[in-house]
Write a protein that holds these residues in place. Structure first.
Motif, short mmCIF file in Angstrom:
data_model
loop_
_atom_site.label_atom_id
_atom_site.label_comp_id
_atom_site.label_asym_id
_atom_site.label_seq_id
_atom_site.Cartn_x
_atom_site.Cartn_y
_atom_site.Cartn_z
N UNK A 69 48.51 50.69 24.05
CA UNK A 69 49.23 49.43 23.88
C UNK A 69 49.40 48.64 25.16
N UNK A 70 48.65 48.99 26.23
CA UNK A 70 48.78 48.31 27.52
C UNK A 70 47.44 47.70 27.95
N UNK A 71 47.52 46.72 28.84
CA UNK A 71 46.36 45.98 29.32
C UNK A 71 45.72 46.70 30.50
N UNK A 72 44.39 46.89 30.42
CA UNK A 72 43.65 47.56 31.49
C UNK A 72 42.96 46.52 32.38
N UNK A 73 43.14 46.64 33.68
CA UNK A 73 42.46 45.78 34.66
C UNK A 73 42.73 44.29 34.42
N UNK A 74 43.91 43.95 33.91
CA UNK A 74 44.17 42.56 33.54
C UNK A 74 44.09 41.58 34.72
N UNK A 75 44.67 41.89 35.88
CA UNK A 75 44.55 40.94 37.00
C UNK A 75 43.10 40.64 37.38
N UNK A 76 42.24 41.67 37.34
CA UNK A 76 40.83 41.45 37.65
C UNK A 76 40.17 40.50 36.67
N UNK A 77 40.50 40.63 35.41
CA UNK A 77 39.93 39.74 34.41
C UNK A 77 40.40 38.30 34.61
N UNK A 78 41.65 38.13 35.01
CA UNK A 78 42.16 36.79 35.25
C UNK A 78 41.49 36.16 36.48
N UNK A 79 41.24 36.97 37.49
CA UNK A 79 40.55 36.47 38.69
C UNK A 79 39.14 36.02 38.34
N UNK A 80 38.43 36.82 37.54
CA UNK A 80 37.07 36.44 37.16
C UNK A 80 37.08 35.21 36.25
N UNK A 81 38.07 35.12 35.35
CA UNK A 81 38.18 33.95 34.48
C UNK A 81 38.33 32.69 35.32
N UNK A 82 39.20 32.75 36.33
CA UNK A 82 39.41 31.59 37.20
C UNK A 82 38.12 31.19 37.90
N UNK A 83 37.35 32.17 38.34
CA UNK A 83 36.08 31.87 39.00
C UNK A 83 35.09 31.23 38.03
N UNK A 84 34.99 31.78 36.82
CA UNK A 84 34.07 31.20 35.82
C UNK A 84 34.45 29.75 35.51
N UNK A 85 35.73 29.51 35.33
CA UNK A 85 36.18 28.14 35.04
C UNK A 85 35.86 27.21 36.21
N UNK A 86 36.08 27.68 37.43
CA UNK A 86 35.81 26.86 38.60
C UNK A 86 34.32 26.52 38.71
N UNK A 87 33.47 27.52 38.46
CA UNK A 87 32.03 27.28 38.56
C UNK A 87 31.55 26.24 37.56
#
Length: 284
Positions: free
Chosen positions: A41-59
């Motif tokens: 019931x917990x999120x795995x590696x969530x900060x890493x996914x948010x960092x990559x999402x921000x990069x994808x959006x920026x690109x």
């Protein structure tokens, strides 16, 4: 009970979820996505996914639809609403809805969709059996480092592997393996070194990849980040793939060649154990 999904600010039953016919994700695959594993019931590696999402959006010069804190809250509510103990949450951000035009629209609000999938991740029969891998030509676009929703090419490659009686495909470009259709690819040499392609625009910068390579280094396993050839893969002692949806998954056959004794190798099995243990301990 119907699955609850999130669409542009609302939590709704999946049968009531609607998106505009003019959404650019639908018309142009103009969007990006992330998938986060859920354990206990917990999120795995969530900060890493948010960092990559921000990069994808920026690109792609795309605005974030919500803050990271709001995104986390949406994930947590979906876990509760769907009583999700183990599985995945997919999020998709598109540029939004606008009349069809190849140029980016101005002043359009991005669309945000999230949904959950209940799935066995930690204890799955495939981890005991191992994958059979086919080789196919890499027909994707040149910016694979951006996690876009344009997944038709990898879908075609995966279907080509299925037609050969395999579980997945490793893609080949310029006589070297790039990655799997939805995962990063690794071989283990006869002298025990892990070889995986170095980060570039040619492959996705896997969040699970980063964690597994760190765990391998801590276990004092030698790592070589470089392109490797199909022939090196056929001659490997063992092999595996990594992804948020499968963690560390052993490979027992490539291009019709059995690796080792045809069962999951010790390094892949050990890294899977280490990753799952850390994921459970560090999940939020």
């Amino acid at each position: 009970m119907s699955r609850i999904v999130y669409v542009n600010g609302e939590f709704v039953p999946e049968e009531d979820a609607k998106i505009s016919v003019f959404d650019r994700g639908f018309l142009f695959a103009d969007g990006v996505y992330e998938v986060t594993s859920i354990l206990d019931g917990k999120l795995v590696d969530f900060p890493g996914h948010m960092t990559r999402l921000a990069r994808s959006l920026s690109e792609l010069e795309m605005d974030a639809p919500v803050s990271d804190e709001e995104m986390e809250a949406i994930h947590r509510r979906l876990i509760v609403e769907n009583d999700l103990t183990e599985g995945l949450i997919y999020l998709q951000v598109t540029r939004g809805a606008a009349d069809r035009d190849f140029t980016y629209p101005v002043g359009v609000k991005p669309s945000l969709v999230l949904f959950s999938q209940a799935k066995q991740l930690a204890d799955t029969p495939m981890a005991e059996k191992g994958l059979k891998i086919a080789f196919v030509e890499d027909i994707r676009w040149g910016r694979r480092d951006i996690k876009t929703v344009q997944l038709l090419a990898p879908s075609m490659c995966k279907m080509a592997a299925k037609a050969q009686g395999c579980d997945d495909a490793w893609m080949i470009e310029d006589e070297h393996i790039t990655e799997g259709t939805s995962n990063n690819a690794y071989i283990v040499t006869k002298d025990g070194a892990i070889v995986t392609r170095n980060l570039s625009n040619s492959i996705l910068h896997g969040i699970t990849r980063a964690a597994v390579l760190r765990l391998a280094a801590e276990a004092q396993i030698r790592i070589e980040e470089r392109p490797f050839t199909p022939e090196e893969a056929r001659n490997a002692q063992e092999a595996f793939v990594t992804a948020a949806s499968s963690f560390v998954m052993p490979v027992v056959e490539v291009d019709g060649v059995t690796l080792g004794d045809g069962t999951p190798g010790p390094i892949a099995k050990r890294l899977r154990e280490l990753y799952i243990a850390e994921a459970r301990a560090a999940a939020i």
